[in-house]
Motif scaffolding. Structure first.
Motif, PDB file in Angstrom:
ATOM      1  N   ALA A 184       3.246 -16.266 -42.777  1.00 18.10           N
ATOM      2  CA  ALA A 184       3.921 -15.559 -41.689  1.00 18.10           C
ATOM      3  C   ALA A 184       3.172 -14.271 -41.354  1.00 18.10           C
ATOM      4  N   ARG A 185       2.649 -13.608 -42.394  1.00 19.30           N
ATOM      5  CA  ARG A 185       1.877 -12.389 -42.155  1.00 19.30           C
ATOM      6  C   ARG A 185       0.595 -12.697 -41.384  1.00 19.30           C
ATOM      7  N   VAL A 186      -0.072 -13.787 -41.758  1.00 18.16           N
ATOM      8  CA  VAL A 186      -1.287 -14.201 -41.061  1.00 18.16           C
ATOM      9  C   VAL A 186      -0.979 -14.506 -39.596  1.00 18.16           C
ATOM     10  N   THR A 187       0.125 -15.222 -39.366  1.00 16.13           N
ATOM     11  CA  THR A 187       0.515 -15.579 -37.999  1.00 16.13           C
ATOM     12  C   THR A 187       0.804 -14.332 -37.175  1.00 16.13           C
ATOM     13  N   GLU A 188       1.546 -13.407 -37.756  1.00 12.31           N
ATOM     14  CA  GLU A 188       1.909 -12.180 -37.044  1.00 12.31           C
ATOM     15  C   GLU A 188       0.670 -11.362 -36.702  1.00 12.31           C
ATOM     16  N   ALA A 189      -0.260 -11.260 -37.651  1.00 10.23           N
ATOM     17  CA  ALA A 189      -1.477 -10.483 -37.415  1.00 10.23           C
ATOM     18  C   ALA A 189      -2.316 -11.122 -36.320  1.00 10.23           C
ATOM     19  N   ARG A 190      -2.390 -12.438 -36.330  1.00  8.53           N
ATOM     20  CA  ARG A 190      -3.183 -13.148 -35.328  1.00  8.53           C
ATOM     21  C   ARG A 190      -2.581 -12.978 -33.939  1.00  8.53           C
ATOM     22  N   GLU A 191      -1.270 -13.126 -33.829  1.00  8.52           N
ATOM     23  CA  GLU A 191      -0.618 -13.008 -32.529  1.00  8.52           C
ATOM     24  C   GLU A 191      -0.707 -11.589 -31.979  1.00  8.52           C
ATOM     25  N   ALA A 192      -0.734 -10.599 -32.874  1.00 15.31           N
ATOM     26  CA  ALA A 192      -0.783  -9.207 -32.436  1.00 15.31           C
ATOM     27  C   ALA A 192      -2.170  -8.785 -31.975  1.00 15.31           C
ATOM     28  N   ALA A 193      -3.205  -9.446 -32.495  1.00 18.29           N
ATOM     29  CA  ALA A 193      -4.563  -8.964 -32.249  1.00 18.29           C
ATOM     30  C   ALA A 193      -5.417  -9.874 -31.384  1.00 18.29           C
ATOM     31  N   GLN A 194      -5.009 -11.131 -31.189  1.00 13.98           N
ATOM     32  CA  GLN A 194      -5.876 -12.090 -30.509  1.00 13.98           C
ATOM     33  C   GLN A 194      -5.177 -12.703 -29.288  1.00 13.98           C
ATOM     34  N   PRO A 195      -5.935 -13.025 -28.244  1.00 15.88           N
ATOM     35  CA  PRO A 195      -5.351 -13.599 -27.019  1.00 15.88           C
ATOM     36  C   PRO A 195      -5.097 -15.100 -27.163  1.00 15.88           C
ATOM     37  N   ILE A 196      -4.223 -15.463 -28.107  1.00 12.39           N
ATOM     38  CA  ILE A 196      -4.053 -16.874 -28.456  1.00 12.39           C
ATOM     39  C   ILE A 196      -3.338 -17.680 -27.376  1.00 12.39           C
ATOM     40  N   ARG A 197      -2.709 -17.008 -26.430  1.00 16.53           N
ATOM     41  CA  ARG A 197      -2.012 -17.739 -25.374  1.00 16.53           C
ATOM     42  C   ARG A 197      -2.886 -17.923 -24.133  1.00 16.53           C
ATOM     43  N   GLU A 198      -4.125 -17.489 -24.220  1.00 13.51           N
ATOM     44  CA  GLU A 198      -5.079 -17.652 -23.129  1.00 13.51           C
ATOM     45  C   GLU A 198      -5.930 -18.901 -23.364  1.00 13.51           C
ATOM     46  N   ARG A 199      -6.654 -19.323 -22.340  1.00 13.14           N
ATOM     47  CA  ARG A 199      -7.627 -20.408 -22.490  1.00 13.14           C
ATOM     48  C   ARG A 199      -8.896 -19.806 -23.072  1.00 13.14           C
ATOM     49  N   THR A 200      -9.045 -19.932 -24.368  1.00 11.94           N
ATOM     50  CA  THR A 200     -10.116 -19.256 -25.076  1.00 11.94           C
ATOM     51  C   THR A 200     -10.738 -20.199 -26.101  1.00 11.94           C
ATOM     52  N   GLY A 201     -11.713 -19.694 -26.841  1.00 14.20           N
ATOM     53  CA  GLY A 201     -12.380 -20.527 -27.843  1.00 14.20           C
ATOM     54  C   GLY A 201     -12.442 -19.851 -29.192  1.00 14.20           C
ATOM     55  N   GLY A 202     -11.595 -18.859 -29.429  1.00 15.56           N
ATOM     56  CA  GLY A 202     -11.647 -18.156 -30.709  1.00 15.56           C
ATOM     57  C   GLY A 202     -12.770 -17.131 -30.721  1.00 15.56           C
ATOM     58  N   SER A 203     -13.123 -16.682 -31.916  1.00 14.31           N
ATOM     59  CA  SER A 203     -14.173 -15.669 -32.052  1.00 14.31           C
ATOM     60  C   SER A 203     -15.482 -16.182 -31.461  1.00 14.31           C
ATOM     61  N   THR A 204     -16.065 -15.393 -30.573  1.00 13.87           N
ATOM     62  CA  THR A 204     -17.264 -15.824 -29.859  1.00 13.87           C
ATOM     63  C   THR A 204     -18.521 -15.668 -30.696  1.00 13.87           C
ATOM     64  N   PHE A 205     -18.662 -14.531 -31.369  1.00 13.59           N
ATOM     65  CA  PHE A 205     -19.883 -14.233 -32.112  1.00 13.59           C
ATOM     66  C   PHE A 205     -19.594 -14.013 -33.591  1.00 13.59           C
ATOM     67  N   LYS A 206     -20.558 -14.387 -34.417  1.00 13.90           N
ATOM     68  CA  LYS A 206     -20.456 -14.136 -35.852  1.00 13.90           C
ATOM     69  C   LYS A 206     -20.591 -12.637 -36.095  1.00 13.90           C
ATOM     70  N   ASN A 207     -19.896 -12.158 -37.112  1.00 12.06           N
ATOM     71  CA  ASN A 207     -20.071 -10.763 -37.488  1.00 12.06           C
ATOM     72  C   ASN A 207     -21.458 -10.567 -38.089  1.00 12.06           C
ATOM     73  N   PRO A 208     -22.206  -9.561 -37.625  1.00 10.79           N
ATOM     74  CA  PRO A 208     -23.520  -9.302 -38.227  1.00 10.79           C
ATOM     75  C   PRO A 208     -23.342  -8.707 -39.621  1.00 10.79           C
ATOM     76  N   PRO A 209     -24.352  -8.780 -40.463  1.00 17.52           N
ATOM     77  CA  PRO A 209     -24.230  -8.217 -41.815  1.00 17.52           C
ATOM     78  C   PRO A 209     -23.775  -6.763 -41.789  1.00 17.52           C
ATOM     79  N   GLY A 210     -22.691  -6.498 -42.485  1.00 15.03           N
ATOM     80  CA  GLY A 210     -22.193  -5.129 -42.595  1.00 15.03           C
ATOM     81  C   GLY A 210     -21.519  -4.579 -41.360  1.00 15.03           C
ATOM     82  N   GLY A 211     -21.241  -5.429 -40.381  1.00 12.13           N
ATOM     83  CA  GLY A 211     -20.634  -4.924 -39.152  1.00 12.13           C
ATOM     84  C   GLY A 211     -19.597  -5.854 -38.576  1.00 12.13           C
TER      85      GLY A 211
END
Length: 316
Positions: free
Chosen positions: A211-238
């Motif tokens: 439930a915590r994971v779900t809440e965090a995802r809904e609060a921070a990500q545009p999950i109700r849009e037509r999207t594809g998730g995270s676009t780019f990989k995080n670079p080392p250390g960033g």
């Protein structure tokens, strides 16, 4: 206007006359991706089971390319479509989860969220992070999917699949060669199932974590849009999103595509975007980030197929 590929389904059936699954010529793939963009598959095959998949591959002309798609959540299908045979696993043969003690065997069409739920119902801890991944088990194997502090490599015991010649293959955890958002397993293998191991836990506590994971995802990500998730990989250390934001790309548009205002490592199909709009916007973001920070971002979203003119872009 989308131009159809030549129909290769008669040749496919000639090479594999005992197919039991569904084989279609030139169906649109747009509705099978979360971005809702993309051209047709030259041939789309949904196998009845693992044996049916092996039969197709064993009889298929080696010159015909094979592409696998899952839930389409982390995918751009280009506007010209996908040449060759596109395989999409589904149904009971690839969509079941079986629990035995502290292990779960899941078909690769099982959504990651359902795998997390099955583990929680069995009071098995360690797989709750899958609740935050909007893909399927097959995609998780191919890219070592992870979220909220967990990765596929943490819980995988072995994977099973069929190679391009139609031979059944098994891969130990070590043989998968997992690194960050990557597996070193042969590209020609189509994964069909995976064995995971959890650890005994308290169901209520596991469900609270989900439930915590779900809440965090809904609060921070545009999950109700037509999207594809995270676009780019995080670079080392960033963090990719911080670099995108610092480059002034939050809200940037191209055609009907936009960098999300809510989370700028997400691209969205805001208003009738084409696949070229979305991929081109991503490339512009990469250019600006490199220009401002010197960091070369790498795509996490998989991009497949050919452009509307039949060419294959040379983006990296």
């Amino acid at each position: 206007m989308t131009v159809a590929f030549p129909d290769i389904t008669p040749a496919i059936r000639a090479g594999a006359p005992n197919l039991r699954g569904r084989l279609l010529a030139n169906p649109s793939l747009a509705d099978l991706t979360w971005f809702r963009v993309g051209g047709p598959a030259q041939a789309l095959f949904t196998p009845a089971d693992e044996e049916d998949l092996a039969h197709l591959l064993a009889g298929l002309d080696p010159e015909i390319p094979v592409t696998v798609i899952g839930l389409g959540s982390n995918l751009i299908v280009r506007d010209g479509g996908i040449p060759g045979v596109t395989i999409r696993l589904g149904g009971k043969a690839f969509g079941a989860v079986e629990i035995d003690g502290d292990t779960l065997r899941a078909g690769t069409a099982v959504p990651d969220m359902r795998l997390a739920k099955a583990a929680a119902e069995a009071s098995l801890d360690g797989l709750a992070f899958f609740r935050g991944i909007p893909g399927s088990v097959g995609g998780a194997l191919r890219m070592n999917a992870g979220a909220h502090g967990g990765e596929t490599t943490d819980v995988l015991v072995e994977a099973r699949g069929v190679d391009r010649r139609g031979a059944l293959r098994r891969f130990t955890h070590e043989a998968m060669g997992f690194t960050y958002r990557h597996s070193a397993a042969p590209e020609d293998v189509i994964f069909t199932s995976a064995l995971f191991r959890g650890r005994p836990g308290d169901r209520a506590a596991i469900e609270a974590e989900m439930a915590r994971v779900t809440e965090a995802r809904e609060a921070a990500q545009p999950i109700r849009e037509r999207t594809g998730g995270s676009t780019f990989k995080n670079p080392p250390g960033g963090k990719a999103w911080q670099l995108v934001d610092a480059a002034g790309c939050r809200g940037l548009t191209r055609g009907g595509a936009q960098v999300s205002e809510m989370h700028c490592n997400f691209l969205i199909n805001r208003d009738g975007a084409t696949a070229a709009d979305i991929e081109g916007l991503g490339e512009e973001v990469r250019r600006r980030v490199h220009e401002t920070s010197g960091v070369a971002l790498h795509w996490e979203i998989k991009r497949i197929g050919v452009s509307a003119d039949g060419s294959t872009p040379t983006f990296t």
